[in-house]
Design a protein around this motif. Sequence first.
Motif, PDB file in Angstrom:
ATOM      1  N   ILE A 192     -13.070  -6.978  -4.449  1.00  0.00           N
ATOM      2  CA  ILE A 192     -11.641  -6.637  -4.412  1.00  0.00           C
ATOM      3  C   ILE A 192     -11.361  -5.339  -3.654  1.00  0.00           C
ATOM      4  CG2 ILE A 192     -11.267  -7.792  -6.621  1.00  0.00           C
ATOM      5  CD1 ILE A 192     -10.769  -4.760  -7.642  1.00  0.00           C
ATOM      6  N   SER A 193     -12.387  -4.646  -3.161  1.00  0.00           N
ATOM      7  CA  SER A 193     -12.181  -3.373  -2.472  1.00  0.00           C
ATOM      8  C   SER A 193     -11.683  -3.582  -1.043  1.00  0.00           C
ATOM      9  CB  SER A 193     -13.487  -2.583  -2.408  1.00  0.00           C
ATOM     10  OG  SER A 193     -13.836  -2.082  -3.673  1.00  0.00           O
ATOM     11  N   ARG A 194     -10.714  -2.761  -0.640  1.00  0.00           N
ATOM     12  CA  ARG A 194     -10.251  -2.747   0.743  1.00  0.00           C
ATOM     13  C   ARG A 194     -10.103  -1.292   1.184  1.00  0.00           C
ATOM     14  NH1 ARG A 194     -11.783  -7.011  -0.060  1.00  0.00           N
ATOM     15  NH2 ARG A 194     -10.834  -9.053   0.346  1.00  0.00           N
ATOM     16  N   GLN A 195     -10.640  -0.968   2.371  1.00  0.00           N
ATOM     17  CA  GLN A 195     -10.649   0.408   2.855  1.00  0.00           C
ATOM     18  C   GLN A 195      -9.422   0.664   3.733  1.00  0.00           C
ATOM     19  OE1 GLN A 195     -13.392  -1.748   3.146  1.00  0.00           O
ATOM     20  NE2 GLN A 195     -13.971  -0.972   1.135  1.00  0.00           N
ATOM     21  N   ARG A 196      -8.275   0.325   3.197  1.00  0.00           N
ATOM     22  CA  ARG A 196      -7.025   0.499   3.926  1.00  0.00           C
ATOM     23  C   ARG A 196      -6.067   1.357   3.103  1.00  0.00           C
ATOM     24  NH1 ARG A 196      -6.787  -2.368   9.045  1.00  0.00           N
ATOM     25  NH2 ARG A 196      -4.626  -1.676   8.960  1.00  0.00           N
ATOM     26  N   TYR A 197      -4.863   1.505   3.638  1.00  0.00           N
ATOM     27  CA  TYR A 197      -3.848   2.329   2.974  1.00  0.00           C
ATOM     28  C   TYR A 197      -2.857   1.501   2.152  1.00  0.00           C
ATOM     29  CZ  TYR A 197       0.599   4.816   2.589  1.00  0.00           C
ATOM     30  OH  TYR A 197       1.776   5.347   2.133  1.00  0.00           O
ATOM     31  N   TRP A 198      -2.353   0.414   2.725  1.00  0.00           N
ATOM     32  CA  TRP A 198      -1.196  -0.281   2.157  1.00  0.00           C
ATOM     33  C   TRP A 198      -1.627  -1.264   1.063  1.00  0.00           C
ATOM     34  CZ3 TRP A 198       3.458   1.040   1.585  1.00  0.00           C
ATOM     35  CH2 TRP A 198       4.490   0.121   1.379  1.00  0.00           C
TER      36      TRP A 198
ATOM     37  N   ASP B 180      -7.578  -5.724  -3.259  1.00  0.00           N
ATOM     38  CA  ASP B 180      -7.283  -6.919  -2.466  1.00  0.00           C
ATOM     39  C   ASP B 180      -5.907  -7.473  -2.849  1.00  0.00           C
ATOM     40  OD1 ASP B 180      -7.420  -9.329  -1.110  1.00  0.00           O
ATOM     41  OD2 ASP B 180      -8.981 -10.193  -2.387  1.00  0.00           O
ATOM     42  N   THR B 181      -5.144  -7.919  -1.854  1.00  0.00           N
ATOM     43  CA  THR B 181      -3.822  -8.479  -2.153  1.00  0.00           C
ATOM     44  C   THR B 181      -3.916  -9.729  -3.022  1.00  0.00           C
ATOM     45  OG1 THR B 181      -3.889  -9.685  -0.055  1.00  0.00           O
ATOM     46  CG2 THR B 181      -2.730  -7.591  -0.073  1.00  0.00           C
TER      47      THR B 181
ATOM     48  N   ALA C 142       4.034  -8.333  -0.699  1.00  0.00           N
ATOM     49  CA  ALA C 142       4.359  -7.442   0.418  1.00  0.00           C
ATOM     50  C   ALA C 142       3.291  -6.409   0.764  1.00  0.00           C
ATOM     51  CB  ALA C 142       5.682  -6.724   0.111  1.00  0.00           C
ATOM     52  N   PHE C 143       2.254  -6.262  -0.052  1.00  0.00           N
ATOM     53  CA  PHE C 143       1.156  -5.373   0.309  1.00  0.00           C
ATOM     54  C   PHE C 143       0.218  -6.087   1.285  1.00  0.00           C
ATOM     55  CE2 PHE C 143       1.223  -2.342  -3.534  1.00  0.00           C
ATOM     56  CZ  PHE C 143       1.508  -1.251  -2.749  1.00  0.00           C
ATOM     57  N   GLY C 144      -0.690  -5.324   1.900  1.00  0.00           N
ATOM     58  CA  GLY C 144      -1.749  -5.950   2.669  1.00  0.00           C
ATOM     59  C   GLY C 144      -1.831  -5.516   4.119  1.00  0.00           C
ATOM     60  N   ILE C 145      -2.892  -5.993   4.746  1.00  0.00           N
ATOM     61  CA  ILE C 145      -3.240  -5.549   6.087  1.00  0.00           C
ATOM     62  C   ILE C 145      -2.249  -6.030   7.144  1.00  0.00           C
ATOM     63  CG2 ILE C 145      -4.751  -7.518   6.576  1.00  0.00           C
ATOM     64  CD1 ILE C 145      -6.671  -5.518   7.930  1.00  0.00           C
ATOM     65  N   HIS C 146      -1.606  -7.192   6.921  1.00  0.00           N
ATOM     66  CA  HIS C 146      -0.655  -7.688   7.917  1.00  0.00           C
ATOM     67  C   HIS C 146       0.495  -6.698   8.097  1.00  0.00           C
ATOM     68  CE1 HIS C 146      -2.483 -11.629   8.388  1.00  0.00           C
ATOM     69  NE2 HIS C 146      -2.596 -11.713   7.074  1.00  0.00           N
ATOM     70  N   SER C 147       1.038  -6.228   6.971  1.00  0.00           N
ATOM     71  CA  SER C 147       2.144  -5.270   7.035  1.00  0.00           C
ATOM     72  C   SER C 147       1.692  -3.954   7.653  1.00  0.00           C
ATOM     73  CB  SER C 147       2.692  -5.008   5.625  1.00  0.00           C
ATOM     74  OG  SER C 147       3.134  -6.194   5.026  1.00  0.00           O
TER      75      SER C 147
END
Length: 819
Positions: A436-442, A510-511, A90-95
């Motif tokens: 594995i780095s992502r510059q997002r929140y969720w 990363d998810t 349920a994590f990730g950029i789509h949500s």
Amino acid sequence: MNEPTLRGSATSYEPQAIEAKWQARWVEWGTNAVDLDAAKRPFYNLMMFPYPSAEGLHVGNLFAFTGADVYGRFQRLRGFDVFEPIGFDAFGIHSENFALKVGSHPADLIPKNIENFRRQLRSFGGMFDWDHELSTTDPAYYKWTQWLFLQLFKAGKAYKKRAAVNWCPSCKTVLANEQVEGGVCERCRTPVEQRALEQWFFRITDYADRLLAHLDDRTKMDWSETTTTAQRNWIGKSDGAELGFRVSSEHDIRVFTTRPDTLFGATFLVLAPEHSLVDALTTSEARATVEAYRQAAKAKDLVARKIGDREKTGVFTGATAINPATGTPIPVWIADYVLMEYGTGAIMAVPGHDERDLAFARTYGLPVIRVLADPEEDAATPIQSANIGGPSHHLVNSGQFDGRSVADAREAIVRWLEQDGIGRGVVQYRLYDWCISRQRYWGPPIPIIYCDDCGAVPVPEEDLPVLLPRIEDFKPDDSGVSPLARHEAWYFVPCPTCGKQSRRETDVSDTFLDSAWYFLRYTSTDLSDRAFDTERVRRWLPVASYIGGNEHAVLHLLYSRFVTMVLHDQGIVPFEEPFTRFRAHGLIVKDGAKMSKSRGNVVIPDEYIQAWGADTFRLYLMFLGPFQSGGDFRDSGISGPRRFLDKVWDLVGQSISEDACGEIQKRDLAKWHRTVKKVTEDFEGLSYNTAIAALMEMLNTLREAHCSERRIVEEMVVLLAPLAPHFAEECWERLGHETSIFETNWPTWDERLMVEDEVDVVIQVNGKTRGKVSVSVGADKSEVTAAARAEEGVARHLDGKTIRKVIFVPNRLMNFVVG
């Protein structure tokens, strides 16, 4: 407990009432739960957990889940203790993007989506053990995802470096190469840029040899060949040589080549625009042109730069290097089709025997030399197109190696390079370390704290989880810094080592890290003091059967294998491979076309389940075609499986009536045993469509023989149970049983009883069927002819006619050609 009233259950099949009844009863009885600590015959049946979108489950999800569920129920009936868990990725950029689009917060949106998914998963009749449900967004889960990061960090497998990455200016985050399609973001279709950012990586390349070697070990990995092939290609092992091309007393350009046999044909070098030597080698006359080209290359995404058939561009640096084989100076160029992430970031170009190099050479007027020739060619034969060479080719224009075969020359030239200290034989891989780095929140915050004095300090395990704070301003910006950095109360913390004010890592992981270990956590969701119980993991893993989409062949599946190997090497799990058997399911299309909202041909499972019932829907999905290939969903086809269930329902009714027939006839019994064997073997091979066809054919045989013998009918219902579990449970109860059908045993067959003494031979006259005769197996032409003439329907069409020819297929057919 109160159960739905089953209207007319004795006379008609009403799926909605039956399915509600049995879903409630499974919960009441705990039918789908398994004692993980006491199971005598553990069988871990895993399916890829879904991303809980706002749209709900689509038919592709249910096709995959049904196929996996059928297999799990089949194994349970064979006596295994089957553990079939489910959860939500349920994590990730789509949500996050959807929440931004609808003006909501992902922390509010995701729980609603998950509740809808639960409803759908229950409604289709999955054998899920809901006591072990998980969600990657639950702190009780991502605490251990962060713990996993720390294990890799302690093992020296996690590091941070500045690297070129694909950046989507709309999504405001890094994209994996697989998330870029034709130079645009797969999610929002925005053109992708290249940026250099500090990123966390896992050293998956340290495991390239093992990841590749295990693919050929069937004792460790019984996987779909398409999946293992995809992983082999992605890992991309290449045997070759690394050698130096001298530019000056200070600089050598190191090149890796898989074709040392073509070294004498190298007429220029090409560097990646990012290569560290470009500045030093570029002459003052070429500097402006080179710098402009490098800036243009930065604006292109990494995937677009890899596309093999696009037009090649480049610029000359003004420098030359010495070909170590010929002693000849050759020009040094830069071109964006060469990437720093592969090899050394430099290639030797052999235009005579590489199409890409030949196209480049012809564009820029560079020399082309033949160094490979077949028996019909010699050193002077002009080159019309690049020829990579083969077993019949030999070397030309290659000094002391002239006349040698390609294979022989390859080894000899590597030895020569090593003797002269010019180069060495090496093995390289296409695989590169996992960012594995992502510059997002969720997502789960990466558990690292930065201290000015102590450097990068891992968060102590006792301080996990690093909770993701709820912030309302979670929209990313174009800075390349996560929105978490704006939340000062969370961002500034004491250093765990010295106590000085420090800063948290603001990237989330990363998810694919969430899903790289979820199969371990399923076994221990009831435990809060450890990621997983070692005894349960020893008992239940590796996973016995894993079914999912082949689109995850080189991401989720490869990453899961890597993580498991690291945990094995740290003594945390006792196995190297997580999934003993993996099968990739096929894809579903609608009326011959790919499903999409724009076409208006999306299959909404809820609508079909409501109209037809879950069991009919399951049966139809599995009947569409081979499970590992997929099929074409057509609305007109679903009525067939429903009619089949109606007929079985009627057969059960006949079996329990007072006028049920006696024992099954011997020839029908032989067919029954063959059917049991075929269905069993087809289920084992996931060939559900042919198993269903065999059951339909057997049902027709029983109906034609007016046979409803209780034992045969009961076993028929058991064979159908994995496919239509609610229906089978109701039939089982109608047959007088008080426990779940999944507490019984799978039918067996007797090879001795599978042989028929008699067969039916179809009789035709001029190609039209006029009757059928029963004869002994192996009856010869004269015996069948006599029986056919005695058949009234056949005799009528032969009387007064001249038989010109008799076509006879033993045990199957006889055709009289008359005039």
